[in-house]
Design a protein around this motif. Structure first.
Motif: not given
Length: 90
Positions: A45-63
């Motif tokens: 569902s909901s078209g494009f969903k980022a993989d949770s691992k990629i999302e977590d890595a992105f949040l760490v880099v932003v932090a």
């Protein structure tokens, strides 16, 4: 002889799995099919969903970047005030 004795005793995990299997078998095929379709629909569902691992890595880099920028701004403001005070003393 050792293998016979070892296989004769059932582990609690195996008994638990058998109980779950019996309960699942009691459900009708239509209920099982509906459950499977619901799980697949939720997964896709909901078209494009980022993989949770990629999302977590992105949040760490932003932090990390946010922390570095905060440290940079802190030192920049402190050093710029000291330089201005030195110029005013002349």
């Amino acid at each position: 002889m050792g293998k016979k004795d070892a296989s004769a005793t059932n582990l609690p995990v195996d008994q638990y799995r058998k109980q779950i299997g019996k309960q699942d078998y009691k459900k009708t095929k239509s209920v099982l099919k509906a459950t499977r379709l619901k799980a697949e629909a939720k997964k896709n569902s909901s078209g494009f969903k980022a993989d949770s691992k990629i999302e977590d890595a992105f949040l760490v880099v932003v932090a990390i970047l946010f922390f570095v920028v905060c440290v940079y701004v802190f030192f920049y403001l402190n050093l710029s005030n000291e330089i201005n005070m030195d110029m005013d003393v002349d």
